[in-house]
Write a protein that holds these residues in place. Structure first.
Motif, PDB file in Angstrom:
ATOM      1  N   TRP A   1       0.767  -1.106  -0.074  1.00 10.36           N
ATOM      2  CA  TRP A   1      -0.065  -0.153  -0.048  1.00 10.36           C
ATOM      3  C   TRP A   1       0.765   1.299  -0.079  1.00 10.36           C
ATOM      4  CZ3 TRP A   1      -1.492   2.824   4.898  1.00 10.36           C
ATOM      5  CH2 TRP A   1      -2.320   3.823   4.713  1.00 10.36           C
ATOM      6  N   ILE A   2       1.842   1.388   0.838  1.00 13.05           N
ATOM      7  CA  ILE A   2       2.622   2.540   0.921  1.00 13.05           C
ATOM      8  C   ILE A   2       3.411   2.725  -0.157  1.00 13.05           C
ATOM      9  CG2 ILE A   2       4.451   3.708   2.437  1.00 13.05           C
ATOM     10  CD1 ILE A   2       3.115   2.535   4.923  1.00 13.05           C
ATOM     11  N   ASN A   3       4.522   1.618  -0.364  1.00  7.98           N
ATOM     12  CA  ASN A   3       5.359   1.870  -1.422  1.00  7.98           C
ATOM     13  C   ASN A   3       6.353   3.083  -1.617  1.00  7.98           C
ATOM     14  OD1 ASN A   3       6.558   0.212  -3.566  1.00  7.98           O
ATOM     15  ND2 ASN A   3       5.081   1.505  -5.229  1.00  7.98           N
ATOM     16  N   ASP A   4       6.724   3.444  -0.591  1.00  8.51           N
ATOM     17  CA  ASP A   4       7.648   4.482  -0.634  1.00  8.51           C
ATOM     18  C   ASP A   4       8.576   4.699   0.610  1.00  8.51           C
ATOM     19  OD1 ASP A   4       9.127   7.163  -0.091  1.00  8.51           O
ATOM     20  OD2 ASP A   4       7.698   7.885  -1.537  1.00  8.51           O
ATOM     21  N   VAL A   5       9.901   4.341   0.425  1.00 10.71           N
ATOM     22  CA  VAL A   5      10.998   4.134   1.498  1.00 10.71           C
ATOM     23  C   VAL A   5      11.147   5.251   2.566  1.00 10.71           C
ATOM     24  CG1 VAL A   5      13.430   3.761   2.136  1.00 10.71           C
ATOM     25  CG2 VAL A   5      12.419   2.316   0.139  1.00 10.71           C
ATOM     26  N   LEU A   6      11.326   6.483   1.947  1.00 10.97           N
ATOM     27  CA  LEU A   6      11.596   7.514   2.851  1.00 10.97           C
ATOM     28  C   LEU A   6      10.476   8.183   3.698  1.00 10.97           C
ATOM     29  CD1 LEU A   6      14.188   9.627   0.665  1.00 10.97           C
ATOM     30  CD2 LEU A   6      14.621   8.116   2.523  1.00 10.97           C
ATOM     31  N   VAL A   7       9.218   7.933   3.032  1.00  9.51           N
ATOM     32  CA  VAL A   7       8.002   8.365   3.669  1.00  9.51           C
ATOM     33  C   VAL A   7       7.581   7.382   4.808  1.00  9.51           C
ATOM     34  CG1 VAL A   7       5.437   8.364   3.559  1.00  9.51           C
ATOM     35  CG2 VAL A   7       6.807   9.497   1.702  1.00  9.51           C
ATOM     36  N   GLY A   8       8.139   6.103   4.750  1.00 11.48           N
ATOM     37  CA  GLY A   8       7.937   5.118   5.926  1.00 11.48           C
ATOM     38  C   GLY A   8       8.799   5.366   7.020  1.00 11.48           C
ATOM     39  N   ILE A   9       9.961   5.916   6.480  1.00 12.32           N
ATOM     40  CA  ILE A   9      10.840   6.179   7.746  1.00 12.32           C
ATOM     41  C   ILE A   9      10.431   7.396   8.567  1.00 12.32           C
ATOM     42  CG2 ILE A   9      13.280   7.086   8.050  1.00 12.32           C
ATOM     43  CD1 ILE A   9      14.527   5.534   5.910  1.00 12.32           C
ATOM     44  N   ASP A  10       9.935   8.322   7.638  1.00  9.23           N
ATOM     45  CA  ASP A  10       9.495   9.585   8.393  1.00  9.23           C
ATOM     46  C   ASP A  10       8.247   9.185   9.392  1.00  9.23           C
ATOM     47  OD1 ASP A  10      11.060  11.143   7.008  1.00  9.23           O
ATOM     48  OD2 ASP A  10       9.795  11.706   5.612  1.00  9.23           O
ATOM     49  N   ILE A  11       7.276   8.449   8.814  1.00  3.98           N
ATOM     50  CA  ILE A  11       6.262   7.974   9.609  1.00  3.98           C
ATOM     51  C   ILE A  11       6.662   7.070  10.791  1.00  3.98           C
ATOM     52  CG2 ILE A  11       4.092   6.613   9.682  1.00  3.98           C
ATOM     53  CD1 ILE A  11       3.817   7.142   6.821  1.00  3.98           C
ATOM     54  N   CYS A  12       7.393   6.093  10.871  1.00  3.92           N
ATOM     55  CA  CYS A  12       7.667   5.405  12.066  1.00  3.92           C
ATOM     56  C   CYS A  12       8.506   5.989  12.999  1.00  3.92           C
ATOM     57  CB  CYS A  12       8.483   3.974  11.488  1.00  3.92           C
ATOM     58  SG  CYS A  12      10.165   4.333  10.892  1.00  3.92           S
ATOM     59  N   TYR A  13       9.518   6.906  12.672  1.00  2.00           N
ATOM     60  CA  TYR A  13      10.224   7.394  13.606  1.00  2.00           C
ATOM     61  C   TYR A  13       9.754   8.613  14.257  1.00  2.00           C
ATOM     62  CZ  TYR A  13      14.612   4.594  13.178  1.00  2.00           C
ATOM     63  OH  TYR A  13      15.486   3.741  13.062  1.00  2.00           O
ATOM     64  N   GLY A  14       8.676   9.079  13.331  1.00  4.04           N
ATOM     65  CA  GLY A  14       8.006  10.272  13.724  1.00  4.04           C
ATOM     66  C   GLY A  14       7.233   9.901  15.081  1.00  4.04           C
ATOM     67  N   TYR A  15       6.357   8.731  14.985  1.00  4.82           N
ATOM     68  CA  TYR A  15       5.677   8.437  16.260  1.00  4.82           C
ATOM     69  C   TYR A  15       6.705   7.880  17.602  1.00  4.82           C
ATOM     70  CZ  TYR A  15       1.087   8.814  14.179  1.00  4.82           C
ATOM     71  OH  TYR A  15      -0.193   9.604  13.628  1.00  4.82           O
ATOM     72  N   LEU A  16       7.673   7.388  16.867  1.00  5.20           N
ATOM     73  CA  LEU A  16       8.495   6.729  18.139  1.00  5.20           C
ATOM     74  C   LEU A  16       9.109   7.913  18.783  1.00  5.20           C
ATOM     75  CD1 LEU A  16       9.521   4.318  19.654  1.00  5.20           C
ATOM     76  CD2 LEU A  16      11.564   4.472  18.078  1.00  5.20           C
ATOM     77  N   SER A  17       9.930   8.872  18.286  1.00  2.00           N
ATOM     78  CA  SER A  17      10.710   9.811  18.751  1.00  2.00           C
ATOM     79  C   SER A  17       9.880  10.848  19.281  1.00  2.00           C
ATOM     80  CB  SER A  17      11.651  10.519  17.620  1.00  2.00           C
ATOM     81  OG  SER A  17      12.325   9.590  17.223  1.00  2.00           O
ATOM     82  N   GLY A  18       8.715  11.410  18.585  1.00  2.00           N
ATOM     83  CA  GLY A  18       7.750  12.134  19.140  1.00  2.00           C
ATOM     84  C   GLY A  18       7.059  12.064  20.345  1.00  2.00           C
ATOM     85  N   CYS A  19       6.687  10.807  20.660  1.00  2.00           N
ATOM     86  CA  CYS A  19       5.876  10.355  21.399  1.00  2.00           C
ATOM     87  C   CYS A  19       6.324   9.558  22.756  1.00  2.00           C
ATOM     88  CB  CYS A  19       4.579   9.662  20.890  1.00  2.00           C
ATOM     89  SG  CYS A  19       3.526  10.197  19.657  1.00  2.00           S
ATOM     90  N   VAL A  20       7.266   8.903  22.402  1.00  2.00           N
ATOM     91  CA  VAL A  20       7.363   7.816  23.660  1.00  2.00           C
ATOM     92  C   VAL A  20       8.894   8.455  24.252  1.00  2.00           C
ATOM     93  CG1 VAL A  20       8.180   5.428  24.059  1.00  2.00           C
ATOM     94  CG2 VAL A  20       6.645   5.791  22.249  1.00  2.00           C
ATOM     95  N   PHE A  21       9.861   9.250  23.515  1.00  2.00           N
ATOM     96  CA  PHE A  21      11.245   9.495  23.759  1.00  2.00           C
ATOM     97  C   PHE A  21      11.063  10.267  25.248  1.00  2.00           C
ATOM     98  CE2 PHE A  21      14.625  12.568  24.048  1.00  2.00           C
ATOM     99  CZ  PHE A  21      15.765  11.581  23.934  1.00  2.00           C
ATOM    100  N   VAL A  22      10.215  11.385  25.213  1.00  2.00           N
ATOM    101  CA  VAL A  22      10.322  12.225  26.520  1.00  2.00           C
ATOM    102  C   VAL A  22       9.850  11.353  27.693  1.00  2.00           C
ATOM    103  CG1 VAL A  22       9.214  13.928  27.869  1.00  2.00           C
ATOM    104  CG2 VAL A  22       9.902  14.205  25.275  1.00  2.00           C
ATOM    105  N   PRO A  23       8.844  10.590  27.832  1.00  2.00           N
ATOM    106  CA  PRO A  23       8.532   9.971  28.997  1.00  2.00           C
ATOM    107  C   PRO A  23       9.513   8.797  29.615  1.00  2.00           C
ATOM    108  CG  PRO A  23       6.813   9.480  27.645  1.00  2.00           C
ATOM    109  CD  PRO A  23       7.777  10.596  26.877  1.00  2.00           C
ATOM    110  N   LEU A  24       9.923   8.185  28.415  1.00  2.22           N
ATOM    111  CA  LEU A  24      10.781   7.038  28.660  1.00  2.22           C
ATOM    112  C   LEU A  24      12.302   7.500  29.137  1.00  2.22           C
ATOM    113  CD1 LEU A  24      10.673   3.822  28.516  1.00  2.22           C
ATOM    114  CD2 LEU A  24      11.798   4.237  26.167  1.00  2.22           C
TER     115      LEU A  24
END
Length: 479
Positions: free
Chosen positions: A374-397
């Motif tokens: 469905w996605i078929n784009d490497v760099l877009v996939g990278i942006d999405i996955c690290y966006g949620y991890l770094s943006g959401c989980v980093f601070v409390p952890l």
């Protein structure tokens, strides 16, 4: 695509060897710990090779060469940020993580902020690991499509299916044994041979440097925003990624985990220069490619000699497969360990745990395959996955590592506020901007700070002990 019979034989043999190793490794997966963290007994050579293989995959190879083709030395920021993230993880978290008897990031979140926060964190980290798996399957499809001309979707199904198969069968032991082979092939093929032959095809180093646009010689050629976005994406993400932590848990002691992680970071920096140089060479020799994402495969297939082409393309597949297998296993760990087993009242018999975890890996693999098509784009996939991890989980952890006492509610509110901020920012600004991650981290930090100040009930950090055993209920008791 000018591949010889010998090249095809080398690539075919590589696939056969990887599948065989995956099935052989299944003999070692007798318990859940064997399946998920290789029994926690890897020595330095195995751990270092596996960590380097895990973090440098399709995005790091295909994506980095694409950036080198488009921007020159400015493209190093993708893999350079990965290297910096690993070095930071080696110094900041490996020592404490090696002492924990945990299987996932989210167990640590629960020990600090309670079961509700664990569910929240599990969903966010599952988005990260799933999307990162998708990136690798897309990259595998790109390489196979560019190599043998097979339909892109069928290429994803073929390459991704092999990864899903051996990960399903042998778990972390399959991932470990295949990663070592993939690390060796990748080092010889991509780090050493490919740059040398591409530079030679361009007429030598001096000729290459004289032929590229002057802007290509600057590490700032992508612009501050894009370069900074990779730092924000990868450095926090590598420090707290489930796939990274799960690999850290496989080390036999804290010395191995620390030195191996830092060593993998230094290796990633060398890899950054190698892949960017490949892209720059292709930009000089083939400046009008229809799709810059094909720079790596096109360059390797065009400029390398018979036999070496097959080896390097197999190395590129190795890079994508090693990361994909690790992230699929990380996703299945979250699905089974953090969601099903943690909150299901009827726990399976110990002998059935491996089977249940295998089924989780199979389910995750099927979801990854569907999303890849469905996605078929490497760099877009990278942006999405690290966006949620770094943006959401980093601070409390990270706060749970740094602070000696805190309010469990602070982590929960931070997760909620940052996930909303990242999602809204993605919808409003798209995935190419670094602002969604910055917005997520800023909103999470603000929420965490305010709630932690206002709350009267605080608990001591469970991470100052040697394990999570018996500390899971601290957050509940504190509230």
């Amino acid at each position: 695509m000018a591949l010889s019979f010998i090249d095809y034989v080398i690539i075919a043999l590589y696939f056969v060897v990887i599948v065989a190793i995956g099935f052989i490794a299944a003999r070692f997966a007798k318990t859940q710990e064997d399946y998920l963290v290789a029994g926690r007994r890897l020595s330095f050579p195995l751990f270092f090779g596996c960590m380097a293989a895990l973090t440098l995959g399709g995005g790091s190879t295909i994506g980095s060469a694409q950036l080198g083709y488009q921007f020159g030395f400015g493209g190093i920021w993708l893999n350079l940020s990965i290297g910096l993230g690993l070095i930071a993880a080696g110094f900041l978290v490996t020592t404490k993580l090696s002492k924990l008897r945990a299987l996932s990031v989210n167990e640590v979140v629960e020990s600090s902020y309670g079961p509700t926060a664990r569910v929240f964190s599990s969903v966010l980290t599952l988005i990260y690991t799933l999307t990162l798996s998708v990136v690798q399957v897309i990259s595998i499809g790109t390489i196979i499509n560019g190599t043998i001309g097979l339909d892109p979707r069928l290429s994803m199904v073929l390459g991704g299916g092999i990864v899903i198969l051996y990960t399903f069968v042998g778990g972390m032991w399959s991932v470990t044994m295949t990663d070592i082979v993939q690390f060796a092939v990748k080092t010889v093929g991509i780090l050493i041979l490919a740059p040398l032959f591409c530079i030679s095809a361009a007429g030598g180093w001096d000729a290459l440097m004289s032929k590229v646009p002057e802007t290509y010689l600057s590490v700032g050629s992508m612009g501050f925003d894009k370069s900074f976005s990779y730092i924000v994406l990868y450095v926090p993400g590598l420090i707290i990624g489930q796939d990274i932590w799960q690999r850290i848990f496989t080390a036999k002691n804290e010395t191995v985990s620390k030195r191996g992680t830092i060593g993998a970071g230094l290796y990633s920096i060398l890899y950054a220069f190698a892949t960017v140089i490949i892209g720059m060479s292709v930009a000089v020799l083939l400046p009008h490619l229809d799709n810059p994402q094909n720079a790596f495969v096109t360059g390797i297939s065009t400029f390398l000699p018979v036999g070496v082409r097959g080896l390097v393309l197999a190395a590129a597949m190795a890079a994508t497969m090693s990361v994909s297998s690790g992230t699929i296993l990380a996703s299945s760990t979250i699905l089974y360990n953090d969601l099903y087993a943690r909150f299901c009242k009827s726990q399976p018999h110990r002998l059935k745990e491996v089977t249940a975890t295998r089924l989780s890996a199979l389910v995750i693999g099927m979801v990854v395959m569907a999303c890849s098509l469905w996605i078929n784009d490497v760099l877009v996939g990278i942006d999405i996955c690290y966006g949620y991890l770094s943006g959401c989980v980093f601070v409390p952890l990270v706060a749970s590592f740094v602070l000696k006492r805190f309010s469990p509610k602070a982590g929960l509110y931070a997760l909620g506020a940052s996930s909303v901020a990242v999602t809204v920012s993605f919808l409003a600004l798209g995935t190419a901007s670094s602002l969604p991650i910055v917005a997520g981290m800023a909103s999470g930090l603000a929420a965490y700070t305010i709630v932690n100040i206002v709350s009267k009930k605080k608990i001591p950090s469970p991470l100052h002990g040697s394990s999570l055993g018996g500390s899971t209920g601290n957050a509940e008791q504190g509230e």
